[in-house]
Design an enzyme around this catalytic site. Structure first.
Site, mmCIF file in Angstrom:
data_model
loop_
_atom_site.group_PDB
_atom_site.id
_atom_site.type_symbol
_atom_site.label_atom_id
_atom_site.label_comp_id
_atom_site.label_asym_id
_atom_site.label_seq_id
_atom_site.Cartn_x
_atom_site.Cartn_y
_atom_site.Cartn_z
ATOM 1 C CB SER A 102 -1.059 -9.441 -9.474
ATOM 2 O OG SER A 102 -1.391 -8.133 -9.439
ATOM 3 C CG ASP B 3 -0.439 -5.541 -8.523
ATOM 4 O OD1 ASP B 3 0.524 -5.497 -7.727
ATOM 5 O OD2 ASP B 3 -1.619 -5.615 -8.153
ATOM 6 C CB SER C 61 -6.818 -8.169 -12.239
ATOM 7 O OG SER C 61 -6.380 -8.045 -10.934
ATOM 8 N N GLY D 135 -8.186 -14.065 -7.037
ATOM 9 C CA GLY D 135 -8.537 -13.588 -5.695
ATOM 10 C C GLY D 135 -7.529 -13.986 -4.631
ATOM 11 C CG HIS E 147 -2.114 -0.969 0.993
ATOM 12 N ND1 HIS E 147 -3.245 -0.649 0.277
ATOM 13 C CD2 HIS E 147 -2.262 -2.260 1.369
ATOM 14 C CE1 HIS E 147 -4.056 -1.691 0.251
ATOM 15 N NE2 HIS E 147 -3.479 -2.695 0.903
ATOM 16 C CG ASP F 50 1.055 0.663 -5.481
ATOM 17 O OD1 ASP F 50 0.268 0.957 -4.556
ATOM 18 O OD2 ASP F 50 0.758 -0.138 -6.392
ATOM 19 C CE1 TYR G 179 -5.010 -1.280 -3.316
ATOM 20 C CE2 TYR G 179 -6.085 0.374 -4.667
ATOM 21 C CZ TYR G 179 -4.946 -0.318 -4.299
ATOM 22 O OH TYR G 179 -3.747 -0.016 -4.900
ATOM 23 C CD GLU H 216 -7.218 -3.703 -11.547
ATOM 24 O OE1 GLU H 216 -6.467 -4.384 -12.271
ATOM 25 O OE2 GLU H 216 -7.537 -4.045 -10.398
HETATM 26 C C1 GLA Z 1 -3.076 -4.268 -5.019
HETATM 27 C C2 GLA Z 1 -2.901 -3.122 -6.015
HETATM 28 C C3 GLA Z 1 -1.473 -2.589 -5.979
HETATM 29 C C4 GLA Z 1 -1.008 -2.282 -4.556
HETATM 30 C C5 GLA Z 1 -1.332 -3.446 -3.625
HETATM 31 C C6 GLA Z 1 -1.063 -3.099 -2.184
HETATM 32 O O1 GLA Z 1 -2.336 -5.377 -5.424
HETATM 33 O O2 GLA Z 1 -3.198 -3.540 -7.327
HETATM 34 O O3 GLA Z 1 -1.366 -1.438 -6.806
HETATM 35 O O4 GLA Z 1 -1.557 -1.084 -4.100
HETATM 36 O O5 GLA Z 1 -2.679 -3.859 -3.722
HETATM 37 O O6 GLA Z 1 0.292 -2.887 -1.981
#
Ligand code: GLA
Length: 385
Positions: free
Chosen positions: A123, A169, A125, A119, A33, A35, A219, A157
């Site tokens: 990542s 990601d 997605s 899920g 969290h 980025d 988020y 996204e």
């Molecule tokens: C998800 C988001 C990322 C990042 C993480 C938390 O994976 O896609 O951009 O913020 O959560 O670090």
């Protein structure tokens, strides 16, 4: 091989030879969290991936087939509309962004599928978005550079799917390098490679098997809370652009001025940025013990101050704490379910896995899935053989 299955299905449906692209999932060792707060992250691309078999068409039609869901979807490049079916939005969002760049795009045939669990916080997605962006860039010779691919995949996204994710990601998906973690500066968008080649240690993911529906709304909410914190601090400190610029001493001066929840959110991010720097020093010294201690601290912050963990994640981390062969453990990714990431001595991986699975089953009646990952390359075209 999964790529073979994808190609076979493609040939069965379209009767032609596709381009094959491999697009990996990711782990993030530390820097969670951070980025979207213009801080640093330390992810790596992994051996789990989504494979795309794809070919260009002469008309505007796009034929998609999702092998893992055994489901298809058609749309036209000229009319992109959000669908309740959900999964096609990740792909249409990419087409939308490429068109917005002013590129001339025709339709395509595409079959995709792989082994990144959905899920689980690895990542899938971003692998779909960045993988398709990469593949379309290739088959249509669009000449989009790597960083622009990353940015457009992230925007797909943000704008089409509606999750306001940061850039980590999609970035690691495109820039990942075998045997290395990347330290990405999410402000300048530059990166450094850090070799991660510890022969005795495995990167193990324990999958809670839960993915709470709160994840995307919470988020987006966290992002807002960070912005609120910055707005207040900025009133006195003009130079502050994001939490990246805030020190703990400065933040402590706002303890009584900020809402206590916002204060805790900001505190977590500021501390995590500091931890991230210490973690890189530990990697330079090959000191994984100190690195792992920082991972535990990250988990504590994510759970208590940032409040993006859940009881299943907390329990999986707690179960590792008295085990000297586990160097570090924490929840990984956005939170509210998904996996924990653990650095575990190879010789105790099996035993640890067994003990934790039993306890987890007893408590939550869920069969624990475990993934031992290795660090691979970012998205690339696959050899036909
Ligand atoms: C998800 C988001 C990322 C990042 C993480 C938390 O994976 O896609 O951009 O913020 O959560 O670090």
């Amino acid at each position: 091989m999964l790529s073979k299955l994808v190609t076979q299905k493609f040939q069965e449906l379209f009767n032609e030879k596709p381009l094959l692209v491999r697009s990996p999932g990711r782990v993030n060792l530390i820097g969670e969290h951070t980025d979207y707060n213009e801080g640093f992250v330390l992810p790596a691309a992994i051996d789990k991936a989504i494979y795309f078999a794809i070919s260009p068409r002469n008309d505007e039609k796009c034929n998609l087939f999702a092998l893992d869901m055994n489901d298809s979807f058609q749309f036209s490049v000229n009319s992109l509309q959000f669908t309740e079916k959900h999964w096609p939005n990740y792909l249409m969002g990419v087409v939308d962004q490429i068109l917005k760049l002013g590129c001339n795009l025709k339709g395509f045939n595409c079959v995709f599928g792989g082994d990144i669990p959905i899920g689980a916080g690895m990542s899938s997605s971003a692998a779909i978005e960045a993988g398709l962006a990469f593949a379309l860039n290739h088959i249509y010779n669009l000449g989009i550079d790597k960083l622009s691919l990353v940015k457009l995949a992230q925007k797909a996204e943000n704008e089409f799917v509606g999750v306001n994710c940061g850039i980590m990601d999609q970035y690691i998906n495109i820039f990942g390098k075998s045997g290395n973690v990347l330290r990405i500066d999410c402000r300048s968008l530059e990166y450094d490679y850090f070799p991660f080649d510890y022969k005795d240690i495995s990167i193990v993911l324990f999958d809670t098997g839960v993915s709470h529906s709160l994840a995307s709304s919470e988020y987006n909410q966290r992002r807002k809370e960070c912005t609120l914190g910055v707005e207040l601090i900025k009133k006195d400190h003009n130079q502050i652009k994001s939490l990246r610029d805030v020190t703990l001493t400065m933040l402590n001066g706002y303890k009584n001025k900020l809402d206590s929840k916002i204060f805790r959110r900001c505190k977590y991010v500021v501390e995590e940025n500091d931890r991230m720097m210490k973690a890189c020093e530990s990697l330079n010294k090959k000191d994984l013990k100190s690195f792992g201690t920082l991972m535990y601290q990250t988990h504590e912050g994510l759970s208590k101050d940032y409040e993006v963990s859940c009881k299943e994640l907390d329990y999986l981390v707690e179960l590792t704490t008295n085990n000297p062969g586990v160097y570090g453990a924490r929840m990984m990714g956005g939170g509210f379910g998904g996996c924990t990431i653990n650095l575990i001595e190879n010789k105790i991986v099996d035993e640890t896995k067994k003990i934790i699975s039993e306890k987890y089953k007893q408590k939550f009646n869920i069969d624990l899935k475990t993934y031992i990952t290795s660090i691979g390359n970012g998205t690339s075209v696959m050899d036909e053989n």
